[in-house]
Design a protein around this motif. Structure first.
Motif, PDB file in Angstrom:
ATOM      1  N   LEU A   1     -16.789  -2.564   5.527  1.00 14.72           N
ATOM      2  CA  LEU A   1     -14.960  -1.841   4.993  1.00 14.72           C
ATOM      3  C   LEU A   1     -14.603  -2.723   6.033  1.00 14.72           C
ATOM      4  N   THR A   2     -13.294  -3.000   6.334  1.00 10.58           N
ATOM      5  CA  THR A   2     -12.185  -3.746   7.449  1.00 10.58           C
ATOM      6  C   THR A   2     -11.053  -2.430   7.315  1.00 10.58           C
ATOM      7  N   TYR A   3     -10.884  -1.777   8.572  1.00  8.15           N
ATOM      8  CA  TYR A   3      -9.412  -1.257   8.649  1.00  8.15           C
ATOM      9  C   TYR A   3      -8.458  -2.004   8.593  1.00  8.15           C
ATOM     10  N   LYS A   4      -7.004  -1.471   8.730  1.00 11.48           N
ATOM     11  CA  LYS A   4      -5.741  -2.139   8.628  1.00 11.48           C
ATOM     12  C   LYS A   4      -4.597  -1.367   8.656  1.00 11.48           C
ATOM     13  N   LYS A   5      -4.204  -1.058   9.185  1.00  9.17           N
ATOM     14  CA  LYS A   5      -3.006  -0.498   9.693  1.00  9.17           C
ATOM     15  C   LYS A   5      -1.810  -1.642   9.386  1.00  9.17           C
ATOM     16  N   VAL A   6      -1.038  -1.216   8.418  1.00  9.90           N
ATOM     17  CA  VAL A   6      -0.040  -2.312   7.348  1.00  9.90           C
ATOM     18  C   VAL A   6       1.471  -1.238   7.555  1.00  9.90           C
ATOM     19  N   PRO A   7       2.445  -2.119   8.203  1.00 12.64           N
ATOM     20  CA  PRO A   7       3.393  -1.380   7.888  1.00 12.64           C
ATOM     21  C   PRO A   7       4.278  -1.285   7.289  1.00 12.64           C
ATOM     22  N   LYS A   8       5.864  -0.297   6.240  1.00 11.35           N
ATOM     23  CA  LYS A   8       6.606  -0.639   5.654  1.00 11.35           C
ATOM     24  C   LYS A   8       6.841  -1.525   5.165  1.00 11.35           C
ATOM     25  N   LYS A   9       7.429  -2.110   3.932  1.00 11.07           N
ATOM     26  CA  LYS A   9       7.619  -2.968   3.235  1.00 11.07           C
ATOM     27  C   LYS A   9       6.357  -4.283   2.874  1.00 11.07           C
ATOM     28  N   THR A  10       5.535  -3.821   3.725  1.00  6.59           N
ATOM     29  CA  THR A  10       4.497  -5.420   3.729  1.00  6.59           C
ATOM     30  C   THR A  10       4.326  -5.667   2.444  1.00  6.59           C
ATOM     31  N   PHE A  11       3.786  -6.774   1.703  1.00  9.05           N
ATOM     32  CA  PHE A  11       3.185  -7.524   0.365  1.00  9.05           C
ATOM     33  C   PHE A  11       1.730  -7.609   0.934  1.00  9.05           C
ATOM     34  N   LEU A  12       0.974  -7.086   0.330  1.00 11.45           N
ATOM     35  CA  LEU A  12      -0.130  -6.569   0.304  1.00 11.45           C
ATOM     36  C   LEU A  12      -0.986  -7.636  -0.450  1.00 11.45           C
TER      37      LEU A  12
ATOM     38  N   ASP B   1      -7.452 -11.268  -2.672  1.00 11.04           N
ATOM     39  CA  ASP B   1      -8.324 -11.107  -2.104  1.00 11.04           C
ATOM     40  C   ASP B   1      -8.863  -9.788  -1.186  1.00 11.04           C
ATOM     41  N   ILE B   2      -8.452  -8.635  -2.130  1.00 10.81           N
ATOM     42  CA  ILE B   2      -8.511  -7.783  -1.164  1.00 10.81           C
ATOM     43  C   ILE B   2      -8.583  -5.828  -2.382  1.00 10.81           C
ATOM     44  N   GLU B   3      -9.465  -5.527  -1.846  1.00  7.81           N
ATOM     45  CA  GLU B   3      -9.911  -4.266  -2.983  1.00  7.81           C
ATOM     46  C   GLU B   3      -9.545  -2.703  -1.846  1.00  7.81           C
ATOM     47  N   ALA B   4      -8.330  -1.937  -1.481  1.00  6.38           N
ATOM     48  CA  ALA B   4      -7.948  -1.424  -1.100  1.00  6.38           C
ATOM     49  C   ALA B   4      -8.214   0.056  -1.313  1.00  6.38           C
ATOM     50  N   PHE B   5      -8.125   0.730  -0.746  1.00  5.26           N
ATOM     51  CA  PHE B   5      -8.237   2.759  -0.648  1.00  5.26           C
ATOM     52  C   PHE B   5      -7.291   2.605   0.640  1.00  5.26           C
ATOM     53  N   ILE B   6      -7.029   3.506   0.062  1.00 11.49           N
ATOM     54  CA  ILE B   6      -5.240   4.214   1.300  1.00 11.49           C
ATOM     55  C   ILE B   6      -5.411   5.438   1.789  1.00 11.49           C
ATOM     56  N   VAL B   7      -6.477   5.005   3.259  1.00 11.45           N
ATOM     57  CA  VAL B   7      -5.792   5.975   3.563  1.00 11.45           C
ATOM     58  C   VAL B   7      -4.530   6.904   3.921  1.00 11.45           C
ATOM     59  N   LYS B   8      -3.754   6.609   4.081  1.00 14.48           N
ATOM     60  CA  LYS B   8      -2.500   7.067   4.134  1.00 14.48           C
ATOM     61  C   LYS B   8      -1.201   6.215   3.669  1.00 14.48           C
ATOM     62  N   GLY B   9      -0.921   6.918   3.731  1.00 16.09           N
ATOM     63  CA  GLY B   9       1.136   6.332   2.918  1.00 16.09           C
ATOM     64  C   GLY B   9       0.434   6.442   1.528  1.00 16.09           C
TER      65      GLY B   9
ATOM     66  N   TYR C   1     -10.549  -1.320   3.244  1.00 15.95           N
ATOM     67  CA  TYR C   1     -10.641  -2.717   2.459  1.00 15.95           C
ATOM     68  C   TYR C   1     -11.928  -3.560   2.316  1.00 15.95           C
ATOM     69  N   LEU C   2     -12.238  -3.574   0.921  1.00 18.97           N
ATOM     70  CA  LEU C   2     -13.531  -5.029   0.884  1.00 18.97           C
ATOM     71  C   LEU C   2     -12.503  -5.990   0.009  1.00 18.97           C
ATOM     72  N   ASP C   3     -13.139  -7.629   0.734  1.00 16.86           N
ATOM     73  CA  ASP C   3     -12.938  -8.753   0.167  1.00 16.86           C
ATOM     74  C   ASP C   3     -13.315  -9.397  -0.699  1.00 16.86           C
ATOM     75  N   HIS C   4     -13.319 -10.654  -1.396  1.00 17.05           N
ATOM     76  CA  HIS C   4     -14.030 -10.834  -2.616  1.00 17.05           C
ATOM     77  C   HIS C   4     -15.365 -11.361  -2.292  1.00 17.05           C
ATOM     78  N   ASN C   5     -15.450 -11.861  -0.477  1.00 18.71           N
ATOM     79  CA  ASN C   5     -16.852 -11.920   0.000  1.00 18.71           C
ATOM     80  C   ASN C   5     -17.645 -10.983  -0.076  1.00 18.71           C
ATOM     81  N   THR C   6     -17.381  -9.662   1.082  1.00 20.34           N
ATOM     82  CA  THR C   6     -17.782  -8.556   1.558  1.00 20.34           C
ATOM     83  C   THR C   6     -18.424  -7.802   0.148  1.00 20.34           C
ATOM     84  N   LYS C   7     -17.834  -7.761  -1.055  1.00 20.36           N
ATOM     85  CA  LYS C   7     -17.537  -6.749  -1.773  1.00 20.36           C
ATOM     86  C   LYS C   7     -19.249  -6.920  -2.216  1.00 20.36           C
ATOM     87  N   GLU C   8     -19.569  -8.754  -3.027  1.00 19.33           N
ATOM     88  CA  GLU C   8     -20.107  -9.251  -3.005  1.00 19.33           C
ATOM     89  C   GLU C   8     -22.165  -9.067  -2.364  1.00 19.33           C
TER      90      GLU C   8
END
Length: 199
Positions: A34-45, A53-61, A112-119
């Motif tokens: 898993l990769t952890y990322k903090k993402v500001p408000k009004k940001t495009f994933l 290229d992400i399957e993301a699990f929302i911990v907060k937000g 999140y997982l990207d395509h490679n880490t999920k494989e």
């Protein structure tokens, strides 16, 4: 990779454990990928035209997925809050350009997982194939139910169903986003909420 609390691993492990039971070794493989990322408000994933290229699990937000109709108006497909996954499944798996946008509505913390880490995960811990299949099935069921609700149910019922599904959302997002999700105007939603408040 940004450091994050081990508590976040516990949160995501409990969430996936509702679908499939995993061994400690399988969970360790998963957590390490898993990769952890903090993402500001009004940001495009994700933006339409890009490959997801992400399957993301929302911990907060809170985040949303939407597309633009032929008039350029936003049509919201999904909200995602704590404990939810967010992605464009077709774009992610087929590695083709997406038709949707994924945008944070609040500052978010995601795993999140990207395509490679999920494989890699599926190779090292094949039982996760079942988990992600169940996740896709759940997503399909939710989408079908939403389609039926949008077509067949009156606005009041649609809004009540929405409150059951997303109880925290009305306090967290602008009303016109909820109206977009329900397929009604913001003005009509105001009338529905006023009527509901009187009951």
């Amino acid at each position: 990779m940004q450091p994050y609390s081990s508590q976040y691993n516990n949160i995501i492990n409990q969430a996936i454990g509702k679908y499939v039971s995993f061994t400690a070794e399988e969970l360790s493989i998963f957590n390490d990928l898993l990769t952890y990322k903090k993402v500001p408000k009004k940001t495009f994933l994700l933006k339409a035209g890009d490959v997801c290229d992400i399957e993301a699990f929302i911990v907060k937000g809170c985040a949303r997925t939407y597309y633009l109709d032929d008039k350029g108006a936003e049509v919201i497909l999904q909200f995602a809050v704590e404990g939810w996954w967010i992605s464009d499944i077709a774009s992610f798996h087929e590695q083709v350009p997406s038709n949707i946008f994924i945008e944070t509505l609040e500052a978010c913390e995601i795993l999140y997982l990207d395509h490679n880490t999920k494989e890699t995960l599926l190779e090292k811990a094949p039982r996760f194939e079942r988990f992600f299949r169940l996740l896709v099935q759940r997503n399909l069921s939710v989408t079908q139910n939403r389609l039926i609700n949008t077509i067949a149910k009156p606005a009041m019922e649609k809004y009540l169903d929405f409150l059951k599904r997303y109880p925290s959302i009305p306090q967290r997002v602008p009303q016109h986003y909820i109206a977009s999700y329900l397929g009604i105007s913001a003005e009509f939603l105001s009338k529905v909420r006023a009527k509901l408040a009187k009951q």
